[in-house]
Design a protein around this motif. Structure first.
Motif, short mmCIF file in Angstrom:
data_model
loop_
_atom_site.label_atom_id
_atom_site.label_comp_id
_atom_site.label_asym_id
_atom_site.label_seq_id
_atom_site.Cartn_x
_atom_site.Cartn_y
_atom_site.Cartn_z
N GLY A 1 0.82 -1.21 0.00
CA GLY A 1 0.00 0.00 0.00
C GLY A 1 0.85 1.26 0.00
O GLY A 1 0.57 2.22 -0.73
N ILE A 2 1.91 1.25 0.80
CA ILE A 2 2.80 2.42 0.84
C ILE A 2 3.50 2.59 -0.50
O ILE A 2 3.65 3.72 -1.00
CB ILE A 2 3.81 2.27 1.99
CG1 ILE A 2 3.08 2.34 3.33
CG2 ILE A 2 4.88 3.35 1.91
CD1 ILE A 2 3.93 1.92 4.51
N ALA A 3 3.91 1.47 -1.11
CA ALA A 3 4.55 1.56 -2.41
C ALA A 3 3.60 2.18 -3.43
O ALA A 3 4.00 3.00 -4.26
CB ALA A 3 5.00 0.18 -2.88
N GLY A 4 2.32 1.80 -3.34
CA GLY A 4 1.33 2.38 -4.24
C GLY A 4 1.20 3.87 -4.02
O GLY A 4 1.13 4.67 -4.98
N MET A 5 1.17 4.28 -2.76
CA MET A 5 1.09 5.70 -2.44
C MET A 5 2.31 6.43 -3.01
O MET A 5 2.18 7.51 -3.61
CB MET A 5 1.02 5.85 -0.91
CG MET A 5 1.03 7.26 -0.41
SD MET A 5 2.71 7.80 -0.01
CE MET A 5 2.43 9.52 0.35
N ALA A 6 3.50 5.82 -2.84
CA ALA A 6 4.72 6.49 -3.31
C ALA A 6 4.72 6.63 -4.83
O ALA A 6 5.30 7.55 -5.38
CB ALA A 6 5.95 5.71 -2.85
N GLU A 7 4.04 5.71 -5.52
CA GLU A 7 3.96 5.82 -6.98
C GLU A 7 3.07 6.99 -7.39
O GLU A 7 3.47 7.81 -8.23
CB GLU A 7 3.40 4.52 -7.58
CG GLU A 7 4.39 3.39 -7.61
CD GLU A 7 5.62 3.71 -8.45
OE1 GLU A 7 5.49 3.86 -9.68
OE2 GLU A 7 6.72 3.84 -7.87
N VAL A 8 1.87 7.10 -6.80
CA VAL A 8 1.01 8.23 -7.20
C VAL A 8 1.59 9.55 -6.75
O VAL A 8 1.47 10.56 -7.44
CB VAL A 8 -0.44 8.14 -6.67
CG1 VAL A 8 -1.27 7.23 -7.50
CG2 VAL A 8 -0.51 7.83 -5.22
N SER A 9 2.23 9.55 -5.54
CA SER A 9 2.78 10.81 -5.06
C SER A 9 4.16 11.07 -5.65
O SER A 9 4.79 12.07 -5.34
CB SER A 9 2.91 10.78 -3.54
OG SER A 9 1.63 10.87 -2.97
N GLY A 10 4.66 10.17 -6.48
CA GLY A 10 5.98 10.33 -7.07
C GLY A 10 5.89 10.48 -8.57
O GLY A 10 5.35 11.45 -9.07
N PRO A 11 6.36 9.45 -9.28
CA PRO A 11 6.46 9.57 -10.73
C PRO A 11 5.10 9.73 -11.43
O PRO A 11 5.04 10.35 -12.50
CB PRO A 11 7.14 8.27 -11.16
CG PRO A 11 7.05 7.36 -10.00
CD PRO A 11 6.96 8.19 -8.79
N LEU A 12 4.01 9.21 -10.88
CA LEU A 12 2.75 9.23 -11.61
C LEU A 12 2.02 10.57 -11.47
O LEU A 12 1.66 11.21 -12.45
CB LEU A 12 1.84 8.09 -11.14
CG LEU A 12 2.37 6.69 -11.35
CD1 LEU A 12 1.39 5.66 -10.80
CD2 LEU A 12 2.65 6.42 -12.82
#
Lengths: 339, 513
Positions: A242-253
């Protein structure tokens, strides 16, 4: 230590043969695969950017794998984490609040855990098979994401593309340098690796989990609850994904679209095993896997290899790694025929 | 006449240890030859070399005067060397004849084979029905299957590894008759044991091993137990001190009307089991294995729980619904029969295995395992119980069975339990260590703990117990005072149900006469 070296040498040999037979210069191909991606600052940034979620998720999954709790639905937990985090980011009343990022972090973690709690509950209470349940829930998560970005959450100003509005700056990790995509979320992974090491190597709870995995009867003998191992294992994986998913939207995406992960959740399973379920092994495994992602893209773009060929090459490397591990512990022996 | 088997200067070393060091011995046709020795003395390695399952580094083996070349179990069998293992390798779900057919290299004709089995087993006075399924057989009967399997090959040399550890006294008598008959027909027998009285009764000659070397040969019938023990242990055996017991007023564990269904279709149903153990006394539970011991012990230890909380009370508290960890909080400690995988985690180091049950004794602080404490805890056990291991870092699976048993017993005793459950405390443990473990159990009980020992070795139970219970087909007998009973009475109770209702079930071994 011998296994990875043997595996690497075998992969290079077989890979060169494969490239040569298909008419590509083996040396140039290998260089494009392994060297070129790391030749630039941007390459290094991309390398770490892709390794970070792999390592983070693999750390969470390995906690469960050590106790024979097989969560293979990290991809779904990642998607649900990204959904929840993005939901907070889009609908929080004050889009410039400094609270936004921490809130999204917790939303992602909790959502991932909640998604993993479903198989945990079913396994602990009804002894269902968590492999099947976690995998099935991944499809549900994918379709849920697809429905949201095609329907309720679609950006009204997005030219009808199936994607959400872009997140505000306060909802994003700031890149170290705006020329590259790498951002502060890698520190989350660093902390996760340390926590994973602390948990598996030093904590009593981690000890109990390893007993459950290595000798279930001994766990029962000592009175360690099996359900505790199931819950801990699945929730750890769910939180990390879940945290990895959050880091994706709040990061590169920066927004949601139907495809938000190039299979990080599944690749992380391989990373966990390449790393032998050990925190530092997982770091190396994640870096290798990330390099294979990048190298695969690079040879497709630079040398025109087909996507299938690059994936075959990746498969060869993983195959040899796991096989070399196996043959370190087991030996083939001719047995004489029966008299 | 050349010896049936001759070993010349056999040496075999494994990394870090010389298992067999320059061993020579010879066995004549028709001779019953004992190989005596403590655990780790090199008996098993030597037997593997004789049977061809392991190769000696140097030395020669002669069979009937001819050297054996390219030695494997297959060549051994071709020469007429057969081995009955301590732990049987039978398939539970198929019949006796099918099991034997798998091992016999002749053609697969079950009816002929069944006739041969019936005839052969009757000839040696140990009848078995070839069409019964193995899971219905008692351990004694399973052993007969293994022996008959070997006899079908008309062996010239039969190796038996601790064959009596699972038999009733009556069945042992029967087995010895069979072995003597075989020897009289010219078959040589190698008999591995650590039970001195049996060796004295049965064997013509003995080779004694210690630390991989031959320390002596003896004629057991003309030697005293003390002489043989000294050859094995290298020192006098400590004498047991069993002071009179002073039982507490209240029982520490009380079992009332415990009834439980079998765990699976090979299990045994427990029927209305009641007994108690008081502080300060040792109670022994005798019985042929497979009569409900496994079910009872898992219910007592908390590995299996019971809905009727009051059917087991520990220290006056209802406990049948508690799991193992909760019962340990009430002062229970437990040594299970299986060491690897149940009493210890095989790939884990000894210090990690110390944490398994000793985590309440200061080995865990703030949720973290205190490695230093765990290491010193394990090191103390290794020292006090003379566990042969390369320190707390060695893995449980690297230890021999007897040494791991010493470690597990030591770990549980170090917890200073009020209630101590122990299954097969000295199974496969060498004489010196067994005496030490028994003495420790006695001392523990005399310091006020309640001790329940589940064992198949009657000698052991008679040596240390104050009262004896007998379990048979899931029922537990009323307690017998040790000083007022004897082996025959216990032996009959171990098999009483068969006599009562005439079924042809387990334990029939004992009452054929």
């Amino acid at each position: 230590m011998a296994a990875p070296v043997i595996a690497t040498v075998l992969t290079l040999l077989v890979g060169s043969l494969l490239f040569a037979v298909l008419g590509y210069d083996p040396l140039a191909t290998l260089q494009a695969f392994f060297i070129t991606p790391l030749n630039s600052l941007n390459g290094l940034s991309e390398w770490l950017l892709k390794a970070s979620p792999l390592i983070l998720i693999a750390c969470g999954l390995a906690v469960g794998f050590r106790a024979n709790v097989w969560n293979i639905g990290a991809e779904g937990q990642l998607i649900i984490g990204a959904l929840a985090a993005c939901g907070v980011g889009l609908f929080y009343p004050n889009p410039d609040s400094w609270l936004l990022l921490p809130l999204m972090f917790f939303a992602g973690a909790i959502a991932g855990m909640a998604w993993a709690a479903i198989p945990a509950f079913l396994r602990a209470r009804m002894n269902t098979n968590e492999i099947l349940v976690t995998l099935m829930l991944t499809y549900i998560a994918t379709l849920l994401l697809s429905w949201l970005v095609h329907g309720p959450w679609r950006d009204p100003a997005g030219f009808n593309y199936p994607q959400t509005a872009l997140l505000s700056a306060a909802a994003m990790f700031e890149p170290f340098d705006y020329a590259y995509r790498l951002n502060a979320s890698v520190f989350i992974t660093v902390v996760a690796v340390f926590l994973m090491w602390l948990f598996t190597d030093r904590s009593f709870l981690g000890y109990k989990m390893s007993v459950s995995g290595a000798a279930p009867l001994a766990a029962r003998y000592a009175g360690f609850r099996e359900s505790a191992a199931v819950w801990t294992g699945l929730l750890a994986g769910g939180a990390a994904a879940g945290i990895a998913g959050m880091a994706e939207v709040s990061g590169p995406l920066g927004q949601l679209s139907p495809q938000i992960s190039p299979g990080y959740g599944f690749a992380a399973i391989i990373v966990a095993f390449i790393g032998r379920l050990n925190a530092f092994g997982i770091v190396l495994g994640g870096l290798l896997m990330s390099l294979l992602f990048l190298g695969g893209e690079a040879v497709q773009m630079n040398l025109g290899l087909s996507a299938a060929l690059t994936r075959i090459f990746q498969g060869i490397l993983l195959f040899f790694l796991l096989a070399a591990d196996f043959f370190i512990f087991y030996r083939l022996r001719r047995i004489p025929e029966h008299a | 006449m050349p010896p049936r088997l001759e070993l010349r200067n056999i040496t075999k070393s494994y990394p870090g240890i010389i298992a067999n060091d320059d061993i020579s011995m010879s066995i004549m046709p028709g001779e019953i030859h004992a190989v005596l020795g403590e655990n780790g003395a090199g008996k098993s390695t030597l037997m593997k070399i004789i049977y061809g399952a392991a190769q000696a580094d140097s030395g020669e083996i002669f069979c009937d005067g001819k050297p054996i070349a390219a030695h494997t179990p297959a060549t051994s069998r071709a020469l007429g060397i057969e081995m009955v293992y301590q732990h049987f390798a039978l398939f539970e779900s198929v019949t006796v004849v099918e099991n034997i057919a798998l091992a016999v290299s002749s053609s697969f004709d079950l009816d002929t084979l069944a006739r041969q089995i019936t005839e052969l087993s009757n000839r040696y006075g140990m009848p078995i029905d070839p069409y019964r399924r193995v899971h219905d057989l008692s351990v004694g009967e399973r052993q007969r299957v293994e022996i008959v399997r070997c006899l079908l090959q008309a062996p010239k040399l039969l190796i038996l590894d601790e064959p009596t550890s699972v038999l009733t006294p009556q069945a042992v008598v029967k087995l010895f008759e069979t072995l003597r008959q075989l020897a009289a027909e010219g078959c040589s027998i190698v008999y591995i044991s650590h039970k001195l009285d049996e060796v004295q009764e049965l064997c013509d000659t003995a080779t004694v091993l210690r630390n991989g070397k031959v320390t002596g040969t003896a004629r057991p019938k003309e030697s005293t137990s003390a002489q043989l023990a000294r050859l094995m242990v290298g020192a006098e055996l400590p004498e047991m001190h069993v002071s009179p017991s002073v039982p507490s007023d209240k029982p520490v564990i009380e079992v009332r009307g415990l009834t439980a269904p079998a765990r699976d279709k090979y299990g045994v149903e427990l029927k209305n089991v009641s007994f108690e153990v008081r502080g300060g006394e040792i109670v022994g539970l005798a019985g042929v294995s497979g009569n409900g011991q496994a079910e009872l012990i898992s219910l007592l230890s908390g590995e299996r729980t019971h809905a009727n909380a009051l059917s087991i009370q520990i220290g006056g508290k209802a406990a049948a619904h508690l799991n193992a960890s909760e019962r340990r909080k009430l002062g229970m400690a437990f040594v299970p029969e299986e060491r690897l995988g149940r009493g210890a985690v095989p790939p884990h180091a000894l210090w990690q295995n110390a944490v398994l049950t000793a985590h309440r004794s200061g080995l865990v602080r703030n949720g973290l395992v205190d490695r230093k404490q765990a290491n010193s805890f394990a090191a103390k056990i290794i020292e006090r119980f003379k566990v042969k291991a390369n320190g707390p870092q060695s893995s449980a699976q690297s230890l021999s069975g007897g040494n791991l048993q010493k470690f597990i017993v030591g770990r549980e005793i170090a917890l200073e339990p009020k209630l101590f459950l122990v299954a097969q405390p000295t199974w496969g443990v060498d004489v010196g260590a067994a005496a030490f473990i028994r003495q420790t159990l006695v001392d523990l009980s005399r310091s006020g703990a309640a001790v329940l020992v589940i064992s198949e070795e009657l000698d052991e139970l008679f040596e240390i117990c104050d009262r004896l219970l007998v379990i048979c087909q899931g029922q537990v007998s009323p307690p017998l005072i040790r000083t007022k009973t004897n082996r025959e009475e216990i032996g009959l109770l171990m098999t009483r149900v068969d006599r009562g209702n005439g079924t042809n079930g387990r334990g029939e071994v004992a009452i054929q006469d």
